[in-house]
Design an enzyme around this catalytic site. Structure first.
Site, PDB file in Angstrom:
ATOM      1  N   GLU A   1      -5.287   3.935   6.061  1.00 33.02           N
ATOM      2  CA  GLU A   1      -4.886   3.738   4.669  1.00 33.02           C
ATOM      3  C   GLU A   1      -5.422   4.881   3.815  1.00 33.02           C
ATOM      4  OE1 GLU A   1      -6.619   1.326   1.327  1.00 33.02           O
ATOM      5  OE2 GLU A   1      -5.563  -0.238   2.433  1.00 33.02           O
TER       6      GLU A   1
ATOM      7  N   SER B   1     -10.798  -0.605   2.702  1.00 35.96           N
ATOM      8  CA  SER B   1     -10.089  -0.721   3.984  1.00 35.96           C
ATOM      9  C   SER B   1      -9.738   0.672   4.489  1.00 35.96           C
ATOM     10  CB  SER B   1      -8.779  -1.486   3.810  1.00 35.96           C
ATOM     11  OG  SER B   1      -9.018  -2.736   3.232  1.00 35.96           O
TER      12      SER B   1
ATOM     13  N   ARG C   1       0.823  -1.223   0.000  1.00 39.97           N
ATOM     14  CA  ARG C   1       0.000   0.000   0.000  1.00 39.97           C
ATOM     15  C   ARG C   1       0.855   1.270   0.000  1.00 39.97           C
ATOM     16  NH1 ARG C   1      -3.215  -3.551  -0.697  1.00 39.97           N
ATOM     17  NH2 ARG C   1      -5.346  -3.678   0.073  1.00 39.97           N
TER      18      ARG C   1
HETATM   19  N1  EPU Z   1     -10.830 -10.691   9.643  1.00 41.13           N
HETATM   20  C1  EPU Z   1     -11.628 -10.736  10.760  1.00 41.13           C
HETATM   21  N2  EPU Z   1     -12.703  -9.901  10.839  1.00 41.13           N
HETATM   22  C2  EPU Z   1     -13.026  -9.039   9.852  1.00 41.13           C
HETATM   23  C3  EPU Z   1     -12.203  -8.983   8.703  1.00 41.13           C
HETATM   24  C4  EPU Z   1     -11.123  -9.813   8.624  1.00 41.13           C
HETATM   25  O1  EPU Z   1     -11.396 -11.507  11.671  1.00 41.13           O
HETATM   26  O2  EPU Z   1     -14.017  -8.321  10.017  1.00 41.13           O
HETATM   27  C5  EPU Z   1      -9.656 -11.583   9.544  1.00 41.13           C
HETATM   28  C6  EPU Z   1      -9.981 -12.996   9.151  1.00 41.13           C
HETATM   29  O3  EPU Z   1      -9.138 -13.829   9.890  1.00 41.13           O
HETATM   30  C7  EPU Z   1      -9.571 -13.093   7.709  1.00 41.13           C
HETATM   31  C8  EPU Z   1      -8.420 -12.123   7.665  1.00 41.13           C
HETATM   32  O4  EPU Z   1      -8.776 -11.103   8.584  1.00 41.13           O
HETATM   33  O5  EPU Z   1      -9.190 -14.369   7.361  1.00 41.13           O
HETATM   34  C9  EPU Z   1      -8.149 -11.528   6.318  1.00 41.13           C
HETATM   35  O6  EPU Z   1      -9.334 -10.920   5.833  1.00 41.13           O
HETATM   36  P1  EPU Z   1      -9.530 -10.573   4.279  1.00 41.13           P
HETATM   37  O7  EPU Z   1      -9.132 -11.712   3.446  1.00 41.13           O
HETATM   38  O8  EPU Z   1     -10.888 -10.001   4.110  1.00 41.13           O
HETATM   39  O9  EPU Z   1      -8.435  -9.500   4.019  1.00 41.13           O
HETATM   40  P2  EPU Z   1      -7.965  -8.206   4.815  1.00 41.13           P
HETATM   41  O10 EPU Z   1      -6.589  -8.424   5.295  1.00 41.13           O
HETATM   42  O11 EPU Z   1      -8.989  -7.827   5.820  1.00 41.13           O
HETATM   43  C10 EPU Z   1      -6.887  -7.117   2.687  1.00 41.13           C
HETATM   44  C11 EPU Z   1      -6.924  -5.810   1.961  1.00 41.13           C
HETATM   45  C12 EPU Z   1      -8.195  -5.672   1.134  1.00 41.13           C
HETATM   46  C13 EPU Z   1      -8.230  -6.829   0.131  1.00 41.13           C
HETATM   47  C14 EPU Z   1      -8.181  -8.151   0.930  1.00 41.13           C
HETATM   48  C15 EPU Z   1      -8.115  -9.345   0.026  1.00 41.13           C
HETATM   49  C16 EPU Z   1      -5.640  -4.304   3.378  1.00 41.13           C
HETATM   50  C17 EPU Z   1      -5.669  -3.145   4.305  1.00 41.13           C
HETATM   51  N3  EPU Z   1      -6.820  -4.710   2.919  1.00 41.13           N
HETATM   52  O12 EPU Z   1      -7.956  -7.115   3.634  1.00 41.13           O
HETATM   53  O13 EPU Z   1      -8.118  -4.458   0.412  1.00 41.13           O
HETATM   54  O14 EPU Z   1      -9.396  -6.770  -0.667  1.00 41.13           O
HETATM   55  O15 EPU Z   1      -6.995  -8.178   1.759  1.00 41.13           O
HETATM   56  O16 EPU Z   1      -6.831  -9.484  -0.516  1.00 41.13           O
HETATM   57  O17 EPU Z   1      -4.563  -4.813   3.068  1.00 41.13           O
HETATM   58  C18 EPU Z   1      -8.721  -2.156   0.298  1.00 41.13           C
HETATM   59  O18 EPU Z   1      -7.520  -1.900   0.285  1.00 41.13           O
HETATM   60  O19 EPU Z   1      -9.604  -1.263   0.287  1.00 41.13           O
HETATM   61  C19 EPU Z   1      -9.154  -3.545   0.413  1.00 41.13           C
HETATM   62  C20 EPU Z   1     -10.435  -3.884   0.506  1.00 41.13           C
END
Ligand code: EPU
Length: 335
Positions: free
Chosen positions: A331, A235, A160
């Site tokens: 972010e 995010s 990012r």
């Molecule tokens: N999780 C929770 N609760 C929640 C959300 C997530 O417990 O409400 C935990 C779960 O364990 C899950 C893990 O977080 O397995 C990862 O969640 P997710 O796959 O949804 O990914 P993220 O790390 O929350 C990142 C990016 C997203 C992107 C997804 C998929 C960042 C800040 N965000 O989210 O990007 O779509 O991975 O690759 O790195 C964005 O930048 O706007 C965005 C949506």
């Protein structure tokens, strides 16, 4: 044509209703340079407005980059290079690639925003980042008004982040981005857990790039709110990175904490998990709150002010600091 005192509500995905003192949308490079030649004293450059929280009326000129055009530059054995103007909508560009059977961006389907702002924070999702297919971008130097070319190395991409978000912040306007995409021998990236299970659900055994895109779209639609229906900026926070040593301390207190290795000594923790564990997931505060399916996303149910959402983000940061001793970094750009 420069307009005075217009609402920026249609220009930011949070749907915050603040006004711009002056506003102009530019469709050509010539118009862009001639506006900049007037040396506006205060300037806010706006792309798709998908990564910003507007907390007050904007003084000075808001410059909306609306340059359009997609051009195939070069075909090689397995790849095609494509140059895209900054004002093209990101997802429409991804769909265009899929229509041409060009691979590499399918995991980045349905990300809001425009092509020109995508390199600023090196957008990423489902195991793929913009930098993986990025070749170079053209950017207008605001000081000299010359176009400069930034190679991938020049951009210094990270999670990012890029030079456009750090040392060169506010010094350039990206006008086009060039990608190298596969037209045969597509290398699918389906190892990100949810993609495989989604493909299984769709009963697809030998997925194409179009199938991967469909799977990503289905996953995103099930977790992330559509900014056209519910104001949000994706995010709100970055996923924090802690040292291995600190992670061990956390693990003894929170044995279920999800985590991903970044380097030998660094571990990334999903901010969504921290926020959910702190009890914020799905909480509403009047007309704004934390999304019910993804705690990383703050939402405007309609009519919230940017300041209210900023206050909520700060409450979350404070709480996470108290419970976990972790600093959550925003972010989105707060203006
Ligand atoms: N999780 C929770 N609760 C929640 C959300 C997530 O417990 O409400 C935990 C779960 O364990 C899950 C893990 O977080 O397995 C990862 O969640 P997710 O796959 O949804 O990914 P993220 O790390 O929350 C990142 C990016 C997203 C992107 C997804 C998929 C960042 C800040 N965000 O989210 O990007 O779509 O991975 O690759 O790195 C964005 O930048 O706007 C965005 C949506």
């Amino acid at each position: 044509m420069i307009q005075q005192h217009i609402s920026l509500k249609p220009y930011n995905t949070f749907g915050i209703d603040v006004s711009a003192e002056s506003f102009v949308s530019v469709q050509t490079l010539e118009d862009l340079t001639s506006i900049l030649k007037t040396k506006p004293s205060k300037l806010l450059v706006l792309g798709g407005g998908s990564n910003m929280l507007l907390t007050k009326d904007i003084q000075g000129l808001v410059l909306h980059i609306d340059l359009k055009g997609i051009e195939i530059c070069e075909k090689r054995n397995e790849t095609t290079t494509v140059k895209v103007a900054a004002g093209e909508n990101w997802h429409n560009f991804v769909l265009w690639c899929l229509n041409q059977n060009l691979g590499g961006l399918e995991n980045l389907s349905l990300i809001p925003g425009n092509v020109g702002t995508a390199p600023i924070q090196n957008i990423g999702a489902y195991g793929v980042e913009l930098k993986d297919t990025f070749v170079c971008c053209e950017a207008l130097n605001l000081e000299t008004l010359e176009l400069e070319i930034f190679s991938k190395a020049d951009c210094n991409f990270g999670y990012r982040s890029s030079v456009f978000k750090s040392e060169m912040k506010g010094q350039y306007i990206i006008t086009s981005v060039t990608f190298e995409l596969s037209h045969s021998g597509h290398k699918l990236k389906t190892s990100y857990g949810a993609i495989l299970s989604e493909l299984e659900k769709m009963e697809i055994v030998q997925p194409t790039i179009q199938d991967v895109s469909k799977a990503v779209i289905a996953i995103r639609q099930s977790k992330l709110p559509d900014p056209k229906k519910l104001g949000n900026s994706g995010s709100f926070f970055k996923n924090p990175v802690v040292t291995k040593k600190y992670f061990q301390t956390l693990l003894s207190q929170f044995p279920n904490i999800p985590h991903y290795p970044v380097t030998e000594n660094e571990i990334k923790i999903p901010a969504g998990w921290l926020i959910e564990t702190a009890g914020f997931k799905g909480k509403t505060f009047g007309n704004y709150g934390v999304h019910k399916n993804q705690a990383l996303v703050l939402v405007n149910y309609g009519g919230a002010s940017g300041q209210e959402i900023l206050d909520l983000s700060q409450l979350i940061q404070k709480t996470i600091q108290t419970i976990f001793g972790i600093t959550l970094e925003a972010e989105v750009n707060v203006l």
